[in-house]
Write a protein that holds these residues in place. Structure first.
Motif, mmCIF file in Angstrom:
data_model
loop_
_atom_site.group_PDB
_atom_site.id
_atom_site.type_symbol
_atom_site.label_atom_id
_atom_site.label_comp_id
_atom_site.label_asym_id
_atom_site.label_seq_id
_atom_site.Cartn_x
_atom_site.Cartn_y
_atom_site.Cartn_z
ATOM 1 N N HIS A 34 0.700 -1.162 0.130
ATOM 2 C CA HIS A 34 0.033 0.167 0.104
ATOM 3 C C HIS A 34 1.027 1.329 -0.053
ATOM 4 O O HIS A 34 0.237 2.174 -0.866
ATOM 5 N N TRP A 35 1.980 1.104 1.547
ATOM 6 C CA TRP A 35 2.573 2.382 1.132
ATOM 7 C C TRP A 35 3.448 2.648 -0.851
ATOM 8 O O TRP A 35 3.628 3.700 -0.520
ATOM 9 N N LEU A 36 3.907 2.114 -0.905
ATOM 10 C CA LEU A 36 5.061 1.995 -2.444
ATOM 11 C C LEU A 36 3.701 2.459 -3.148
ATOM 12 O O LEU A 36 3.722 3.485 -4.359
ATOM 13 N N VAL A 37 2.547 1.636 -3.262
ATOM 14 C CA VAL A 37 1.357 2.370 -4.228
ATOM 15 C C VAL A 37 1.114 3.834 -4.094
ATOM 16 O O VAL A 37 0.762 4.622 -5.026
ATOM 17 N N GLN A 38 0.689 4.298 -2.797
ATOM 18 C CA GLN A 38 0.465 5.414 -2.773
ATOM 19 C C GLN A 38 2.049 6.371 -2.895
ATOM 20 O O GLN A 38 1.476 7.368 -3.494
ATOM 21 N N ALA A 39 2.990 6.237 -2.465
ATOM 22 C CA ALA A 39 4.715 7.033 -2.779
ATOM 23 C C ALA A 39 4.717 7.063 -4.178
ATOM 24 O O ALA A 39 4.821 8.271 -4.870
ATOM 25 N N ASN A 40 3.446 6.147 -5.313
ATOM 26 C CA ASN A 40 3.847 6.054 -6.388
ATOM 27 C C ASN A 40 3.129 7.124 -7.329
ATOM 28 O O ASN A 40 2.747 7.702 -8.113
ATOM 29 N N GLY A 41 1.585 7.598 -6.354
ATOM 30 C CA GLY A 41 1.073 8.490 -6.677
ATOM 31 C C GLY A 41 -0.543 8.333 -7.245
ATOM 32 O O GLY A 41 -1.272 9.035 -8.632
ATOM 33 N N ALA A 42 -0.672 6.649 -7.262
ATOM 34 C CA ALA A 42 -1.739 5.964 -7.941
ATOM 35 C C ALA A 42 -2.954 6.822 -7.762
ATOM 36 O O ALA A 42 -3.656 6.542 -6.015
ATOM 37 N N GLU A 43 -3.491 6.928 -8.676
ATOM 38 C CA GLU A 43 -5.448 7.317 -8.080
ATOM 39 C C GLU A 43 -5.980 6.403 -7.841
ATOM 40 O O GLU A 43 -5.959 5.525 -8.379
ATOM 41 N N GLY A 44 -6.894 6.348 -6.702
ATOM 42 C CA GLY A 44 -7.808 5.497 -6.581
ATOM 43 C C GLY A 44 -7.095 4.066 -5.811
ATOM 44 O O GLY A 44 -7.834 2.852 -5.550
ATOM 45 N N THR A 45 -6.104 4.981 -4.435
ATOM 46 C CA THR A 45 -5.404 3.156 -3.940
ATOM 47 C C THR A 45 -6.079 2.848 -2.837
ATOM 48 O O THR A 45 -6.420 1.629 -3.095
ATOM 49 N N GLN A 46 -6.854 4.447 -2.502
ATOM 50 C CA GLN A 46 -7.718 3.999 -1.182
ATOM 51 C C GLN A 46 -8.532 2.575 -1.603
ATOM 52 O O GLN A 46 -9.184 1.756 -0.749
ATOM 53 N N GLN A 47 -9.007 3.156 -2.456
ATOM 54 C CA GLN A 47 -10.449 1.674 -2.724
ATOM 55 C C GLN A 47 -10.317 1.174 -3.165
ATOM 56 O O GLN A 47 -10.796 -0.226 -2.768
ATOM 57 N N ALA A 48 -9.188 0.587 -4.140
ATOM 58 C CA ALA A 48 -8.599 -1.022 -4.052
ATOM 59 C C ALA A 48 -7.589 -1.317 -3.242
ATOM 60 O O ALA A 48 -7.831 -2.566 -3.541
ATOM 61 N N ILE A 49 -7.110 -1.046 -2.481
ATOM 62 C CA ILE A 49 -6.220 -1.597 -1.673
ATOM 63 C C ILE A 49 -6.694 -1.413 -0.409
ATOM 64 O O ILE A 49 -5.889 0.072 0.218
ATOM 65 N N PRO A 50 -7.849 -1.192 0.667
ATOM 66 C CA PRO A 50 -6.911 -0.587 1.950
ATOM 67 C C PRO A 50 -6.108 -0.938 2.456
ATOM 68 O O PRO A 50 -5.660 -2.056 2.445
ATOM 69 N N ALA A 51 -5.414 0.058 3.263
ATOM 70 C CA ALA A 51 -4.301 0.386 4.427
ATOM 71 C C ALA A 51 -3.861 -0.200 5.277
ATOM 72 O O ALA A 51 -2.761 -0.715 5.105
ATOM 73 N N ASP A 52 -4.936 -1.370 5.547
ATOM 74 C CA ASP A 52 -4.549 -3.067 6.402
ATOM 75 C C ASP A 52 -4.589 -3.875 5.401
ATOM 76 O O ASP A 52 -4.291 -4.873 6.490
ATOM 77 N N GLU A 53 -4.947 -3.797 4.541
ATOM 78 C CA GLU A 53 -4.109 -5.072 3.764
ATOM 79 C C GLU A 53 -3.699 -5.220 2.685
ATOM 80 O O GLU A 53 -2.678 -4.005 2.173
ATOM 81 N N GLY A 54 -2.842 -6.601 2.369
ATOM 82 C CA GLY A 54 -1.490 -6.513 1.752
ATOM 83 C C GLY A 54 -1.698 -6.562 0.176
ATOM 84 O O GLY A 54 -2.875 -6.019 -0.168
ATOM 85 N N GLY A 55 -0.218 -6.499 -0.380
ATOM 86 C CA GLY A 55 -0.798 -5.942 -1.437
ATOM 87 C C GLY A 55 -1.387 -7.551 -1.951
ATOM 88 O O GLY A 55 -1.685 -6.647 -3.773
ATOM 89 N N ARG A 56 -1.507 -8.146 -2.491
ATOM 90 C CA ARG A 56 -2.145 -9.238 -2.586
ATOM 91 C C ARG A 56 -3.280 -9.225 -3.022
ATOM 92 O O ARG A 56 -4.460 -9.306 -3.677
ATOM 93 N N GLN A 57 -4.040 -8.367 -1.983
ATOM 94 C CA GLN A 57 -5.573 -7.415 -2.208
ATOM 95 C C GLN A 57 -5.716 -6.799 -3.785
ATOM 96 O O GLN A 57 -6.683 -6.998 -4.538
ATOM 97 N N LEU A 58 -4.213 -6.026 -3.727
ATOM 98 C CA LEU A 58 -4.352 -5.497 -5.074
ATOM 99 C C LEU A 58 -4.623 -6.678 -6.483
ATOM 100 O O LEU A 58 -5.656 -5.974 -7.674
ATOM 101 N N VAL A 59 -3.813 -7.351 -6.229
ATOM 102 C CA VAL A 59 -3.379 -8.095 -7.369
ATOM 103 C C VAL A 59 -4.790 -9.391 -7.835
ATOM 104 O O VAL A 59 -5.632 -9.030 -8.898
ATOM 105 N N THR A 60 -5.321 -9.686 -6.509
ATOM 106 C CA THR A 60 -6.523 -10.062 -6.294
ATOM 107 C C THR A 60 -7.558 -9.333 -7.376
ATOM 108 O O THR A 60 -8.611 -9.861 -7.917
ATOM 109 N N ARG A 61 -8.067 -8.333 -7.235
ATOM 110 C CA ARG A 61 -9.088 -7.308 -7.752
ATOM 111 C C ARG A 61 -8.959 -7.553 -9.025
ATOM 112 O O ARG A 61 -9.110 -6.687 -9.902
ATOM 113 N N ALA A 62 -7.291 -6.660 -9.421
ATOM 114 C CA ALA A 62 -6.892 -6.703 -10.426
ATOM 115 C C ALA A 62 -7.210 -7.754 -11.815
ATOM 116 O O ALA A 62 -7.725 -7.475 -12.551
ATOM 117 N N LEU A 63 -7.806 -9.055 -11.441
ATOM 118 C CA LEU A 63 -8.218 -10.106 -12.194
ATOM 119 C C LEU A 63 -9.774 -9.565 -12.407
ATOM 120 O O LEU A 63 -10.410 -10.772 -12.771
#
Length: 679
Positions: free
Chosen positions: A393-422
């Motif tokens: 989550h912190w790295l996606v935030q650091a990259n300035g990507a919009e929609g980070t909070q909706q796609a990957i809650p702060a209390d969950e790991g990067g696996r959540q974003l990969v899973t949702r991306a499918l």
């Protein structure tokens, strides 16, 4: 081609010598029975080849009535009318996780599915794979129904050369412990099911993805014949291969999967035979490698993927506990060990900031990652990280990507974003934009999966009618995730990432631990895998660790060199590491481009490779022997970095040496006496 009808079956005889028995039972399709190549039986006809079709809402096809049998050019199409009965238990579940049941009239007789059709097409096949000529046939299923929607068809078959399992050998590379199995008697058993052990949350996976976890085809033989079964193109297929004690057949059970719908069509499965081949252990190993290399290359290309051979790999563990300086020292040690790729488990999380970090802290953490990656690049090493770790989550935030909070809650790991991306187009765009940015800075080179389990679970998305969890909704959707997963890997490769593949289409994990008992003598089955070096097991087996390490790279297996950054002050290389391994690592890197196709030499003398240039060959020598090359040949000892003088147009390669041989005019080492490969 001839098709002749009898009282209880049709006999289909192709021009290539293959004959197939199509069984009849009171006007219904009874399955495929006896299959022969000339007079040679290819299977035990006690268990017919028969599809199984079940709808997730509790309906099952119990009868396939013959409607038309149509002959075409080199093929026969069977049009079969499904008869369906209410089966009871659904695949949907209630909100409490309990099974849901179809509670309609349970005594109702099977009904004809009006407008429904199952088409089974059988076709003659002749093709060459890896230079081996095969003959055989293919069969393919197409199912349509307006009333009953399905998402998979079970293809249930058995294959036994000679008509019985005894005497057959079955080779399959996967996460289980029996890549080779020869059936000596009826009480023998084996299975490709994967058991994780009693201490893990998931005990067993019965069916494994054929193209993502298993090797993508079957390889089976007896003394006389080689049998290969392979689909014409990759798709979502989960498979089980099993020999049960007391039975004399080998089950080939495929779950042919797709999105839930009223029309499913799958690629043909080719059943191919080759006779008159060498049947020694090294002959079979060479045949296996030739078939696997061509089929997996074909499957990868059809999926839009790129395969890459192994590189000398390493692993930097203990990330995060020591300071960045210790980790950089570890990279220096790994570079001196001859490594060209380093995998850092938990790299992004380890160097990340604490919770609720400020923008400044995010940038500082990003700089730490960039410094470590740049340090590796300056020493000629690629940096590998897991896909989920790169989506912290912190790295996606650091990259300035919009929609980070909706796609990957702060209390969950990067696996959540990969899973949702499918599953979600917006999350997919966020993920690809983020990873495209990571390719620019910090400049990561390689992406891998976290574990083999990543390719086994989450095979489908089950969605309710209103987009929620499918907990007992007849109108729900079932979506196969095979296509999204494959296209994601393809898009990563197009960005410039290297993505090592497992099987034909799966993203490989950082490393494997098959164990020395599995590896010994079978290194060729683990080509292009990164493997934990089992030094303790090698020693207990009474073998030389240096020779075991050499044999791995002789078969394009990368033994990961490990640096533990958390071991004492300054960290250290793994206990098993010896400076003698450096020469092997450097030799492999020097000749890697010429190691595309191989031949194992009889009498356990070594492995001979060549690449696109057939005049350049690479010999990894296990035992000394005489090789007559001709007066124009030149030989270079890679490890000694010197030219080798020829005596009488030949030379005697020495054990545990690597040689580059040029201009030998096609001269091959003489065949050995048929000794077994391995020690």
């Amino acid at each position: 081609m001839r098709l002749k009808e009898y009282e209880k079956h049709y006999r289909l005889s192709f021009a290539n010598g293959v004959s197939v028995e199509i069984l009849k039972e009171d006007g219904a399709f009874g399955g495929l029975g006896q299959v022969k190549l000339q007079r040679r039986k290819l299977r035990n006809n006690e268990v017919p080849i028969m599809p199984l079709v079940r709808a997730p809402d509790g309906y099952e096809v119990t009868r396939l009535q013959f409607h038309h049998v149509r002959k075409g050019e080199g093929c026969v199409a069977l049009d079969l009318i499904p008869h369906v009965r209410r089966g009871g238990r659904m695949e949907w579940v209630c909100c409490d996780g309990e099974d849901r049941w179809n509670v309609g009239p349970w005594g109702q007789a099977p009904e004809r599915d009006r407008g429904g059709l199952m088409r089974l097409t059988l076709r003659s096949v002749e093709r060459t794979i890896g230079g081996i000529p095969f003959v055989g046939f293919s069969y393919a299923y197409k199912f349509r129904s307006r009333r009953y929607h399905v998402y998979r068809i079970h293809d249930r078959a058995t294959w036994e050369l000679g008509g019985r399992a005894t005497g057959n050998s079955f080779w399959m590379q996967g996460p289980f412990g029996q890549p080779h199995k020869t059936v000596q008697n009826k009480d023998d058993s084996f299975s490709t099911s994967w058991c994780r052990g009693p201490s893990q949350a998931v005990e067993i996976q019965q069916f494994l993805p054929l193209f993502e976890v298993l090797q993508g085809f079957t390889f089976q033989f007896d003394r006389n014949t080689l049998l290969v079964t392979a689909f014409e193109e990759p798709f979502h297929c989960r498979s089980l291969f099993q020999k049960s004690a007391g039975e004399n057949h080998i089950v080939h059970w495929h779950q042919l999967c797709a999105d839930l719908g009223g029309c499913l069509e799958f690629p043909p499965l080719q059943v191919l035979c080759a006779a008159g081949l060498g049947d020694g252990p090294t002959d079979r190993a060479d045949q296996y490698c030739a078939v696997r290399d061509e089929l997996q290359r074909q499957y990868a290309e059809q999926g839009g993927l790129l395969r890459e051979p192994a590189v000398v790999s390493s692993r930097l563990t203990g990330a995060g506990e020591p300071c960045l300086e210790t980790m950089e020292r570890g990279l220096d040690e790994l570079a001196r060990a001859g490594c060209h790729r380093v995998y850092v488990p938990g790299l992004i999380q380890a160097l990340g900031p604490g919770p609720d970090a400020s923008t400044k802290a995010l940038r500082q953490a990003g700089r730490r990652v960039s410094m470590l990656v740049e340090h590796a690049h300056q020493r000629g090493m690629e940096v590998a990280a897991s896909l989920a770790d790169c989506c912290a989550h912190w790295l996606v935030q650091a990259n300035g990507a919009e929609g980070t909070q909706q796609a990957i809650p702060a209390d969950e790991g990067g696996r959540q974003l990969v899973t949702r991306a499918l599953r979600d187009a917006d999350a997919r765009r966020l993920l690809t934009d983020h990873l495209r940015g990571l390719k620019r800075s910090p400049g990561l080179d390689v992406l891998v999966a976290d574990s083999p389990l990543d390719r086994i679970v989450n095979q489908f998305e089950w969605v309710g009618p209103e987009g929620g969890s499918a907990s007992g909704n007849d109108g729900g959707r079932i979506v196969s995730l095979y296509g999204p997963r494959t296209s994601l890997v393809a898009s990563l490769q197009k960005m410039g990432y290297r993505c090592p593949l497992a099987g034909a289409a799966g993203l490989a994990c950082g490393w494997l631990r098959p164990g020395y008992e599995v590896l010994k003598g079978r290194e060729f089955m683990f080509r292009d895998c990164v493997v934990e070096f089992p030094e303790d097991e090698v020693t207990r087996a009474g073998d030389d660790p240096l020779e075991a390490y050499f044999r791995g790279y002789a078969n394009r297996v990368s033994y990961a060199v490990v640096f533990d950054a958390a071991w004492g002050p300054g960290g250290r290389l793994a206990k098993w590491w010896k400076s003698e391994y450096v020469e092997i690592n450097k030799a492999f890197h020097a000749v890697r481009e010429h190691m595309e196709s191989s031949r194992l030499l009889g009498d356990d003398r070594g492995a001979l490779w060549h690449g696109a240039d057939l005049d350049v060959r690479v010999l990894w020598c296990y035992r000394s022997f005489r090789w007559d090359l001709g007066p124009q040949a030149s030989v270079f000892d890679i490890m000694a970095t010197r030219q080798v003088g020829l005596e009488g147009g030949g030379f005697a390669p020495q054990p545990l040496r690597v040689y580059l041989v040029q201009d030998a005019a096609g001269a091959e080492p003489a065949d050995g006496a048929g000794a077994k490969p391995g020690r």
